[in-house]
Design an enzyme around this catalytic site. Structure first.
Site, PDB file in Angstrom:
ATOM      1  N   GLU A  60      -8.867 -48.378  27.618  1.00 34.23           N
ATOM      2  CA  GLU A  60      -8.932 -48.345  26.148  1.00 34.23           C
ATOM      3  C   GLU A  60     -10.243 -48.885  25.577  1.00 34.23           C
ATOM      4  O   GLU A  60     -10.592 -48.589  24.425  1.00 34.23           O
ATOM      5  CB  GLU A  60      -7.749 -49.108  25.546  1.00 34.23           C
ATOM      6  CG  GLU A  60      -7.787 -50.617  25.765  1.00 34.23           C
ATOM      7  CD  GLU A  60      -6.595 -51.338  25.129  1.00 34.23           C
ATOM      8  OE1 GLU A  60      -5.444 -50.980  25.440  1.00 34.23           O
ATOM      9  OE2 GLU A  60      -6.826 -52.249  24.316  1.00 34.23           O
ATOM     10  N   ASP A 107       1.141 -48.943  23.778  1.00 33.48           N
ATOM     11  CA  ASP A 107       0.251 -49.500  22.748  1.00 33.48           C
ATOM     12  C   ASP A 107      -1.061 -49.939  23.391  1.00 33.48           C
ATOM     13  O   ASP A 107      -1.966 -50.400  22.701  1.00 33.48           O
ATOM     14  CB  ASP A 107       0.919 -50.702  22.052  1.00 33.48           C
ATOM     15  CG  ASP A 107       0.096 -51.212  20.884  1.00 33.48           C
ATOM     16  OD1 ASP A 107      -0.254 -50.386  20.015  1.00 33.48           O
ATOM     17  OD2 ASP A 107      -0.229 -52.420  20.842  1.00 33.48           O
ATOM     18  N   ARG A 149      -0.634 -54.840  28.596  1.00 30.97           N
ATOM     19  CA  ARG A 149      -2.025 -54.528  28.942  1.00 30.97           C
ATOM     20  C   ARG A 149      -2.041 -53.214  29.734  1.00 30.97           C
ATOM     21  O   ARG A 149      -1.196 -52.994  30.606  1.00 30.97           O
ATOM     22  CB  ARG A 149      -2.667 -55.632  29.792  1.00 30.97           C
ATOM     23  CG  ARG A 149      -3.102 -56.873  29.018  1.00 30.97           C
ATOM     24  CD  ARG A 149      -4.254 -56.597  28.043  1.00 30.97           C
ATOM     25  NE  ARG A 149      -4.643 -57.766  27.265  1.00 30.97           N
ATOM     26  CZ  ARG A 149      -4.158 -58.108  26.078  1.00 30.97           C
ATOM     27  NH1 ARG A 149      -3.237 -57.347  25.505  1.00 30.97           N
ATOM     28  NH2 ARG A 149      -4.601 -59.174  25.433  1.00 30.97           N
ATOM     29  N   HIS A 166      -3.286 -50.052  20.334  1.00 30.55           N
ATOM     30  CA  HIS A 166      -3.292 -51.520  20.392  1.00 30.55           C
ATOM     31  C   HIS A 166      -3.109 -52.115  18.993  1.00 30.55           C
ATOM     32  O   HIS A 166      -3.909 -52.931  18.542  1.00 30.55           O
ATOM     33  CB  HIS A 166      -4.597 -52.026  21.033  1.00 30.55           C
ATOM     34  CG  HIS A 166      -4.398 -53.319  21.771  1.00 30.55           C
ATOM     35  ND1 HIS A 166      -4.909 -53.554  23.014  1.00 30.55           N
ATOM     36  CD2 HIS A 166      -3.738 -54.458  21.431  1.00 30.55           C
ATOM     37  CE1 HIS A 166      -4.576 -54.780  23.411  1.00 30.55           C
ATOM     38  NE2 HIS A 166      -3.861 -55.338  22.465  1.00 30.55           N
TER      39      HIS A 166
HETATM   40  P1  NAI Z   1       3.617 -65.470  27.623  1.00 23.40           P
HETATM   41  O1  NAI Z   1       2.556 -66.191  28.377  1.00 23.40           O
HETATM   42  O2  NAI Z   1       4.453 -66.221  26.629  1.00 23.40           O
HETATM   43  O3  NAI Z   1       4.640 -64.782  28.659  1.00 23.40           O
HETATM   44  C1  NAI Z   1       4.243 -64.048  29.785  1.00 23.40           C
HETATM   45  C2  NAI Z   1       5.376 -64.132  30.797  1.00 23.40           C
HETATM   46  O4  NAI Z   1       5.078 -63.246  31.882  1.00 23.40           O
HETATM   47  C3  NAI Z   1       5.537 -65.548  31.400  1.00 23.40           C
HETATM   48  O5  NAI Z   1       6.877 -65.972  31.260  1.00 23.40           O
HETATM   49  C4  NAI Z   1       5.158 -65.362  32.865  1.00 23.40           C
HETATM   50  O6  NAI Z   1       5.872 -66.213  33.744  1.00 23.40           O
HETATM   51  C5  NAI Z   1       5.523 -63.888  33.062  1.00 23.40           C
HETATM   52  N1  NAI Z   1       4.942 -63.273  34.252  1.00 23.40           N
HETATM   53  C6  NAI Z   1       3.761 -63.553  34.864  1.00 23.40           C
HETATM   54  N2  NAI Z   1       3.627 -62.788  35.978  1.00 23.40           N
HETATM   55  C7  NAI Z   1       4.736 -62.006  36.048  1.00 23.40           C
HETATM   56  C8  NAI Z   1       5.182 -61.026  36.977  1.00 23.40           C
HETATM   57  N3  NAI Z   1       4.467 -60.685  38.045  1.00 23.40           N
HETATM   58  N4  NAI Z   1       6.374 -60.416  36.741  1.00 23.40           N
HETATM   59  C9  NAI Z   1       7.116 -60.750  35.657  1.00 23.40           C
HETATM   60  N5  NAI Z   1       6.755 -61.690  34.759  1.00 23.40           N
HETATM   61  C10 NAI Z   1       5.566 -62.302  34.961  1.00 23.40           C
HETATM   62  O7  NAI Z   1       2.901 -64.225  26.946  1.00 23.40           O
HETATM   63  P2  NAI Z   1       3.349 -63.420  25.637  1.00 23.40           P
HETATM   64  O8  NAI Z   1       2.827 -64.097  24.423  1.00 23.40           O
HETATM   65  O9  NAI Z   1       4.780 -63.100  25.731  1.00 23.40           O
HETATM   66  O10 NAI Z   1       2.482 -62.091  25.820  1.00 23.40           O
HETATM   67  C11 NAI Z   1       2.706 -61.196  26.902  1.00 23.40           C
HETATM   68  C12 NAI Z   1       1.549 -60.222  26.973  1.00 23.40           C
HETATM   69  O11 NAI Z   1       1.551 -59.382  25.814  1.00 23.40           O
HETATM   70  C13 NAI Z   1       0.152 -60.888  26.925  1.00 23.40           C
HETATM   71  O12 NAI Z   1      -0.259 -61.289  28.210  1.00 23.40           O
HETATM   72  C14 NAI Z   1      -0.715 -59.779  26.388  1.00 23.40           C
HETATM   73  O13 NAI Z   1      -1.244 -59.066  27.467  1.00 23.40           O
HETATM   74  C15 NAI Z   1       0.262 -58.872  25.625  1.00 23.40           C
HETATM   75  N6  NAI Z   1      -0.028 -58.833  24.186  1.00 23.40           N
HETATM   76  C16 NAI Z   1      -0.209 -57.615  23.592  1.00 23.40           C
HETATM   77  C17 NAI Z   1      -0.469 -57.520  22.244  1.00 23.40           C
HETATM   78  C18 NAI Z   1      -0.652 -56.200  21.559  1.00 23.40           C
HETATM   79  O14 NAI Z   1      -1.117 -56.168  20.398  1.00 23.40           O
HETATM   80  N7  NAI Z   1      -0.311 -55.082  22.176  1.00 23.40           N
HETATM   81  C19 NAI Z   1      -0.597 -58.737  21.417  1.00 23.40           C
HETATM   82  C20 NAI Z   1      -0.324 -59.962  22.135  1.00 23.40           C
HETATM   83  C21 NAI Z   1      -0.069 -59.999  23.467  1.00 23.40           C
END
Ligand code: NAI
Length: 331
Positions: free
Chosen positions: A265, A260, A236, A297
């Site tokens: 954005e 990305d 993000r 994105h």
């Molecule tokens: P997820 O929920 O499986 O994993 C997120 C991880 O971040 C969790 O393990 C959590 O404990 C950890 N986390 C939370 N706060 C943290 C901190 N302060 N420091 C380090 N780690 C921390 O989420 P997933 O599916 O892996 O997605 C991650 C992010 O990717 C989403 O939140 C979204 O913003 C982004 N995303 C981007 C996309 C794109 O098209 N560019 C598409 C899908 C997701």
């Protein structure tokens, strides 16, 4: 038949939503504009709205939707930082999302950005098309043996780490909820944030945006990072303080940045603004660095991800709002 007001609709959304099982049992009203407080009255007559990452479902927007009788916000994305869940709960609106559609799509795009930036593919592509076959300015580095810091080892961070382990990178990870067994199985070492920042040659962000992580990478975090580090953000935009990143690029402290996502954005990404005057000076500055690579994105944009997004969104829409607790972001 339920009516769904669908926002920020693109050709690929219509194609994949229309093909999802059960889509024919819903009535779709596609809007190309984004859902915000200003546009929310367009949901009149709808039972549910379907939004994406840059729709802004703040309190004001949700109040308008509630007044129109909308009881279900179905996000067709994983992140839900753009929804005021507290307001949704108070207003009795259920919020659903698609927690995992293809973490591989995002992880693979992350690595594509890193490889392109490091090996200057974005520059070489243009150069060769101009019949300029010179190689100066295109020197990269071997990923093998270098250290990659992964912030956030959820679904996407873990796959990214595994791919980079395949290149022979050392992976340091930071996550408040570590996956200990996964780390042991993949030779990934969890470390405090300060150590990850200090030792990484590449830093990749895979954590959600929240008040606690807003501007996680600011001037102070950048100062703790190695000179010559490459920063990759497919998570993000607001995780980065863009002004501080620009300063670090100008100082040569950051060797490269691949994005990305971008802090501002909304209203820019997903739009064809060619031929218009770009109003965002920070984005304009980022676009002229030779060592910055930006995609708008698109990390999620694979056939597999779009089909899964459509399948889960249609399932959520068919089940909601009755099946979901108001304001609880269904995971
Ligand atoms: P997820 O929920 O499986 O994993 C997120 C991880 O971040 C969790 O393990 C959590 O404990 C950890 N986390 C939370 N706060 C943290 C901190 N302060 N420091 C380090 N780690 C921390 O989420 P997933 O599916 O892996 O997605 C991650 C992010 O990717 C989403 O939140 C979204 O913003 C982004 N995303 C981007 C996309 C794109 O098209 N560019 C598409 C899908 C997701």
């Amino acid at each position: 038949m339920k009516t769904i007001a669908f926002y920020d609709a693109k050709s690929y959304d219509r194609e994949f939503m229309g093909a999802a099982p059960g889509a024919g049992r819903l009535r779709w009203v596609f809007h190309e504009f984004r859902l915000t407080a200003e546009t929310a009255t367009s949901a009149r007559g709808a039972d549910a709205v379907c939004g994406f990452v840059n729709d802004r479902l703040d309190r004001e927007c949700l109040e308008t939707l509630a007044a129109l009788g909308v009881r279900h916000v179905a996000l067709r994305c994983a992140g839900f930082n753009n929804v005021d869940a507290t307001a949704a709960r108070r207003l009795g609106i259920a919020v659903t999302r698609v927690p995992a559609y293809s973490p591989h799509a995002v992880a693979e795009h992350t690595v594509a950005l890193l490889l392109s930036l490091n090996r200057r593919i974005h520059r070489a592509y243009n150069r060769v098309r101009e019949q300029n076959f010179a190689l100066h300015g295109l020197v990269g580095f071997d990923l093998f043996g270098k250290t990659c810091g992964i912030l956030g080892t959820g679904k996407i961070g873990r796959i990214t780490a595994q791919i980079l382990r395949g290149f022979g990178m050392r992976v340091l990870a930071h996550d408040p909820s570590p996956s200990i067994e996964w780390a042991a199985a993949n030779s990934v070492a969890y470390s405090p944030l300060a150590k990850v920042l200090a030792e990484s040659d590449v830093l990749s962000l895979h954590l959600p945006l929240s008040p606690a992580t807003h501007h996680l990478i600011d001037a102070s975090a950048l100062a703790q990072m190695k000179p010559g580090v490459v920063l990759v953000n497919t998570s993000r935009g607001k995780l980065l303080d863009t002004a501080a990143v620009i300063m670090a690029l100008k100082a040569g402290h950051l060797a490269g940045v691949a994005l990305d996502v971008y802090e501002e954005e909304e209203g820019v990404f997903f739009e064809d603004l060619s031929g218009t005057v770009l109003q965002d000076d920070e984005l304009a500055r980022l676009l002229v660095f030779p060592n910055v690579l930006i995609t708008a994105h698109q990390a999620f944009l694979t056939r597999e991800a779009l089909a899964e997004i459509a399948r889960v969104t249609v399932t959520n829409l068919a089940a909601g709002p009755g099946g979901f607790l108001p304001g609880t972001v269904v995971t």
